[in-house]
Design a protein around this motif. Structure first.
Motif, PDB file in Angstrom:
ATOM      1  N   ASN A  27      35.626  27.436  43.821  1.00  0.00           N
ATOM      2  CA  ASN A  27      34.088  27.850  43.372  1.00  0.00           C
ATOM      3  C   ASN A  27      33.850  26.968  42.185  1.00  0.00           C
ATOM      4  OD1 ASN A  27      31.344  28.784  43.136  1.00  0.00           O
ATOM      5  ND2 ASN A  27      32.046  30.768  42.565  1.00  0.00           N
TER       6      ASN A  27
ATOM      7  N   GLU B  82      35.012  24.697  39.406  1.00  0.00           N
ATOM      8  CA  GLU B  82      36.000  24.532  38.704  1.00  0.00           C
ATOM      9  C   GLU B  82      37.185  25.414  39.004  1.00  0.00           C
ATOM     10  OE1 GLU B  82      35.388  25.671  34.038  1.00  0.00           O
ATOM     11  OE2 GLU B  82      34.675  23.736  34.814  1.00  0.00           O
ATOM     12  N   HIS B  83      36.714  26.447  39.474  1.00  0.00           N
ATOM     13  CA  HIS B  83      37.853  27.875  39.611  1.00  0.00           C
ATOM     14  C   HIS B  83      38.191  27.956  41.354  1.00  0.00           C
ATOM     15  CE1 HIS B  83      36.609  29.255  35.633  1.00  0.00           C
ATOM     16  NE2 HIS B  83      35.337  29.123  36.176  1.00  0.00           N
TER      17      HIS B  83
ATOM     18  N   TRP C 181      40.631  30.289  43.862  1.00  0.00           N
ATOM     19  CA  TRP C 181      41.759  31.607  44.127  1.00  0.00           C
ATOM     20  C   TRP C 181      42.567  31.154  45.435  1.00  0.00           C
ATOM     21  CZ3 TRP C 181      36.813  31.394  42.587  1.00  0.00           C
ATOM     22  CH2 TRP C 181      36.491  31.893  41.375  1.00  0.00           C
TER      23      TRP C 181
ATOM     24  N   SER D  99      44.815  32.469  40.395  1.00  0.00           N
ATOM     25  CA  SER D  99      43.452  32.077  39.967  1.00  0.00           C
ATOM     26  C   SER D  99      43.523  31.466  38.691  1.00  0.00           C
ATOM     27  CB  SER D  99      42.547  33.414  39.849  1.00  0.00           C
ATOM     28  OG  SER D  99      41.494  33.185  39.563  1.00  0.00           O
ATOM     29  N   ASN D 100      42.710  30.303  38.564  1.00  0.00           N
ATOM     30  CA  ASN D 100      42.524  29.835  37.466  1.00  0.00           C
ATOM     31  C   ASN D 100      40.950  30.257  36.737  1.00  0.00           C
ATOM     32  OD1 ASN D 100      40.694  28.412  38.947  1.00  0.00           O
ATOM     33  ND2 ASN D 100      41.173  26.445  37.935  1.00  0.00           N
ATOM     34  N   TYR D 101      40.758  31.062  37.258  1.00  0.00           N
ATOM     35  CA  TYR D 101      39.562  31.926  36.631  1.00  0.00           C
ATOM     36  C   TYR D 101      40.006  32.875  35.415  1.00  0.00           C
ATOM     37  CZ  TYR D 101      35.202  34.537  35.738  1.00  0.00           C
ATOM     38  OH  TYR D 101      34.388  35.143  35.135  1.00  0.00           O
TER      39      TYR D 101
ATOM     40  N   ASP E 236      35.331  35.314  31.554  1.00  0.00           N
ATOM     41  CA  ASP E 236      33.977  34.787  31.177  1.00  0.00           C
ATOM     42  C   ASP E 236      33.576  33.941  29.898  1.00  0.00           C
ATOM     43  OD1 ASP E 236      32.914  35.645  33.712  1.00  0.00           O
ATOM     44  OD2 ASP E 236      32.594  37.740  33.158  1.00  0.00           O
TER      45      ASP E 236
ATOM     46  N   THR F  34      39.255  33.075  27.069  1.00  0.00           N
ATOM     47  CA  THR F  34      40.250  32.145  28.002  1.00  0.00           C
ATOM     48  C   THR F  34      41.156  31.311  26.873  1.00  0.00           C
ATOM     49  OG1 THR F  34      38.196  31.524  29.267  1.00  0.00           O
ATOM     50  CG2 THR F  34      39.985  29.942  29.278  1.00  0.00           C
TER      51      THR F  34
END
Length: 132
Positions: free
Chosen positions: A36, A38-39, A41, A57-59, A62, A67
Motif C-alpha cells: 500500500n 511505500e508500506h 505487509w 511490516s515496514n509500517y 503514523d 518512526t
C-alpha cells in the motif's frame, strides 16, 4: 470458549532483506504479500503450521518522530521478533552463520532446560531458535 494465537507482527525497516531472512534462511512460506504505497505487509507461516503466521511490516508508526524512535529501538536490538523451534538447531545455525547473519549467541544448553541460539534479523530484531 477457546482462544489461540493467530499472528504476530514484526516491525522491519526494509521488507526485501527481512523477506529473504524469514523465507529463504528460516524456511517460512509466504501466505500473503500486500503493498500500500511505500508500506508492505508480508504474511509468512512455517510449513504445515498455517494456523499461526508472522506478518513483516515496514509500517512502523503514523508520526515521523515515532518512526525514528522505533528505528532506534530496532537498531539497538531492543525488540524481539519471534522464538522459533527446529529439529536441527546446529544445521540451521550453520546456514544462518554462513549467510552472514549477526550471531548473538551460538547454540547453548540453557539453564532453563532448552538448547537454543540467538541471532538478529536484518532489521535488528532478536530471533531465538531452540532445538525441538
Amino acid at each position: 470458549m477457546t482462544i489461540a494465537v493467530s499472528r504476530c507482527f514484526v516491525a522491519v525497516t526494509e521488507t526485501e532483506p527481512a523477506l529473504s531472512f524469514y523465507r529463504d534462511l528460516l524456511g517460512l512460506e509466504v501466505i500473503n504479500d500486500v503493498a500500500n504505497g511505500e508500506h508492505r505487509w508480508i504474511t509468512l507461516a512455517a510449513p504445515g503450521q498455517s494456523d499461526f503466521s508472522i506478518v513483516l511490516s515496514n509500517y512502523l508508526a503514523d508520526a515521523p518522530s515515532d518512526t525514528e524512535v522505533l528505528r532506534g529501538l530496532l537498531a539497538k536490538g531492543a525488540l524481539s521478533a519471534a522464538h522459533f523451534r527446529t529439529d536441527d538447531l546446529d544445521g540451521l545455525f550453520a546456514r544462518l552463520s554462513q549467510a552472514g547473519v549477526e550471531v548473538l549467541e551460538q547454540p547453548t544448553d540453557q539453564f532453563w532446560g532448552v538448547r537454543d541460539c540467538a541471532v538478529r534479523d536484518p532489521s535488528g530484531n532478536v530471533v531465538r531458535i531452540d532445538q525441538a
